[in-house]
Design a protein around this motif. Structure first.
Motif, PDB file in Angstrom:
ATOM      1  N   GLN A   1     -10.011   5.421  -0.274  1.00  0.00           N
ATOM      2  CA  GLN A   1      -9.173   5.097  -1.429  1.00  0.00           C
ATOM      3  C   GLN A   1      -7.914   4.377  -0.985  1.00  0.00           C
ATOM      4  OE1 GLN A   1      -8.531   8.649  -3.864  1.00  0.00           O
ATOM      5  NE2 GLN A   1     -10.149   7.899  -5.227  1.00  0.00           N
TER       6      GLN A   1
ATOM      7  N   THR B   1      -4.957   3.450  -8.120  1.00  0.00           N
ATOM      8  CA  THR B   1      -5.748   3.912  -6.978  1.00  0.00           C
ATOM      9  C   THR B   1      -7.192   3.458  -7.200  1.00  0.00           C
ATOM     10  OG1 THR B   1      -4.326   5.833  -6.654  1.00  0.00           O
ATOM     11  CG2 THR B   1      -6.522   5.926  -5.670  1.00  0.00           C
ATOM     12  N   PHE B   2      -7.808   2.955  -6.147  1.00  0.00           N
ATOM     13  CA  PHE B   2      -9.148   2.384  -6.305  1.00  0.00           C
ATOM     14  C   PHE B   2      -9.937   2.541  -5.010  1.00  0.00           C
ATOM     15  CE2 PHE B   2      -6.018  -0.785  -5.133  1.00  0.00           C
ATOM     16  CZ  PHE B   2      -6.580  -1.447  -4.055  1.00  0.00           C
ATOM     17  N   ASP B   3     -11.259   2.414  -5.123  1.00  0.00           N
ATOM     18  CA  ASP B   3     -12.141   2.504  -3.973  1.00  0.00           C
ATOM     19  C   ASP B   3     -12.111   1.208  -3.171  1.00  0.00           C
ATOM     20  OD1 ASP B   3     -12.980   5.075  -4.571  1.00  0.00           O
ATOM     21  OD2 ASP B   3     -14.718   4.408  -5.724  1.00  0.00           O
ATOM     22  N   GLU B   4     -12.153   1.357  -1.866  1.00  0.00           N
ATOM     23  CA  GLU B   4     -12.151   0.208  -0.969  1.00  0.00           C
ATOM     24  C   GLU B   4     -13.035   0.531   0.229  1.00  0.00           C
ATOM     25  OE1 GLU B   4     -12.197  -2.869  -0.492  1.00  0.00           O
ATOM     26  OE2 GLU B   4     -10.099  -3.346  -0.988  1.00  0.00           O
TER      27      GLU B   4
ATOM     28  N   THR C   1     -16.497   4.405   2.289  1.00  0.00           N
ATOM     29  CA  THR C   1     -15.545   4.130   1.216  1.00  0.00           C
ATOM     30  C   THR C   1     -14.303   4.995   1.392  1.00  0.00           C
ATOM     31  OG1 THR C   1     -17.301   3.540  -0.336  1.00  0.00           O
ATOM     32  CG2 THR C   1     -15.186   4.209  -1.287  1.00  0.00           C
TER      33      THR C   1
ATOM     34  N   SER D   1     -11.598  -3.004  -6.836  1.00  0.00           N
ATOM     35  CA  SER D   1     -12.327  -2.210  -5.848  1.00  0.00           C
ATOM     36  C   SER D   1     -13.186  -3.106  -4.958  1.00  0.00           C
ATOM     37  CB  SER D   1     -13.219  -1.183  -6.545  1.00  0.00           C
ATOM     38  OG  SER D   1     -12.435  -0.227  -7.228  1.00  0.00           O
TER      39      SER D   1
ATOM     40  N   SER E   1      -4.252   2.437  -2.716  1.00  0.00           N
ATOM     41  CA  SER E   1      -3.432   2.403  -3.921  1.00  0.00           C
ATOM     42  C   SER E   1      -2.255   1.459  -3.732  1.00  0.00           C
ATOM     43  CB  SER E   1      -2.922   3.809  -4.272  1.00  0.00           C
ATOM     44  OG  SER E   1      -2.135   4.335  -3.222  1.00  0.00           O
TER      45      SER E   1
ATOM     46  N   THR F   1       0.834  -1.203   0.000  1.00  0.00           N
ATOM     47  CA  THR F   1       0.000   0.000   0.000  1.00  0.00           C
ATOM     48  C   THR F   1       0.871   1.256   0.000  1.00  0.00           C
ATOM     49  OG1 THR F   1      -0.127  -0.213   2.398  1.00  0.00           O
ATOM     50  CG2 THR F   1      -1.969  -1.092   1.133  1.00  0.00           C
TER      51      THR F   1
END
Length: 276
Positions: free
Chosen positions: A196, A211-214, A194, A152, A198, A77
């Protein structure tokens, strides 16, 4: 726990055969789809170590079944978010630029224990392709469980956890209270905001930072749900080696947790409304 502690916990060496017998006595059957969390030291001293533990689990479910273990890699991360192992801010850009991309065959897991780390390297084990939340699987449904892991919301629908749910799988905790399946329930219950995340991935052989939503997962919310579920009598508790073992339906515990969290959220809203 040290190896000396493991020896002290056992009245005899644990073996592949004795562990498999304990698993069968607990209720593990050929053909089971089984997501497993293991504390090796809690089993007592095992002749053959983690190799024997994995082989015993394979013997219990047989090739007709499927073993699944988390092989997480949160070391990949953004260093700006590291708390437990924080590094100087002056290092961040170098780490982002030089951190190796996630490779299912090479990247070691972290924080999941010796058994899971070894399991990912076993013959015929498949590993999902997620830079932080991969799972390894062996057996009949290994390919289905590990394929097409979404970037995601990595522990939600479409994830290996959801595939285990769809296959009516079971959860086995050996000497640990960690139960990753509750993360699936967190998201389905609408529990978590939610955020972000990466990290580096391989995209057609080229390293790329994504980079993505989590979901902002929170294991600190689990203990009351676990206690309430166990109080229903739906968890089989026994002993495998020297370890306390807990065996349950993944679908039942996930569905229970979703209802529990939704009911708790509704009660909180009602309470807030009554105040105003």
């Amino acid at each position: 726990m040290t190896e000396a502690d493991a020896i002290a916990r056992a009245d005899a060496p644990r073996t592949r055969q004795t562990l498999a017998a304990d698993l069968r006595a607990l209720g593990v059957q050929p053909g089971d789809v089984l997501i497993v969390h293991v504390s090796l030291s809690r089993l007592g001293w095992v002749a053959g170590g983690p190799v024997a533990v994995i082989q015993a689990l394979q013997d219990a479910v047989t090739p007709l079944g499927t073993l699944v273990m988390p092989t997480f890699t949160l070391q990949l991360t953004d260093p700006a978010g590291w708390r437990r192992f924080a590094v100087p801010q002056a290092w961040w850009e170098t780490i982002r630029a030089e951190m190796s991309a996630f490779d299912p065959a090479l990247t070691p897991s972290r924080g999941v224990g010796q058994v899971a780390e070894l399991f990912r390297t076993f013959p015929d084990v498949r590993r999902s392709d997620h830079p932080h939340s991969s799972f390894a699987a062996w057996g009949r449904h290994a390919e289905v469980i590990t394929s097409a892991h979404p970037l995601s919301f990595s522990l939600c629908d479409g994830s290996p956890l959801a595939h285990v749910y769809d296959l009516n799988g079971k959860v086995l905790l050996l000497g640990t209270e960690v139960n990753t399946s509750l993360h699936l329930a967190e998201v389905r219950a609408g529990q978590r905001p939610t955020v972000q995340f990466s990290g580096p991935i391989l995209d057609h052989g080229q390293r790329r930072w994504v980079t993505f939503d989590e979901a902002d997962y929170n294991e600190e919310s689990f203990p009351p749900v676990k206690a309430a579920f166990e109080a229903t009598g739906a968890v089989t508790v026994g002993t495998v080696g020297s370890a306390t073992a807990k065996f349950m339906s993944q679908r039942e515990v996930v569905d229970f947790a979703v209802r529990w969290w939704r009911d708790a959220a509704a009660a909180d809203q009602d309470g807030a409304s009554s105040i105003h």
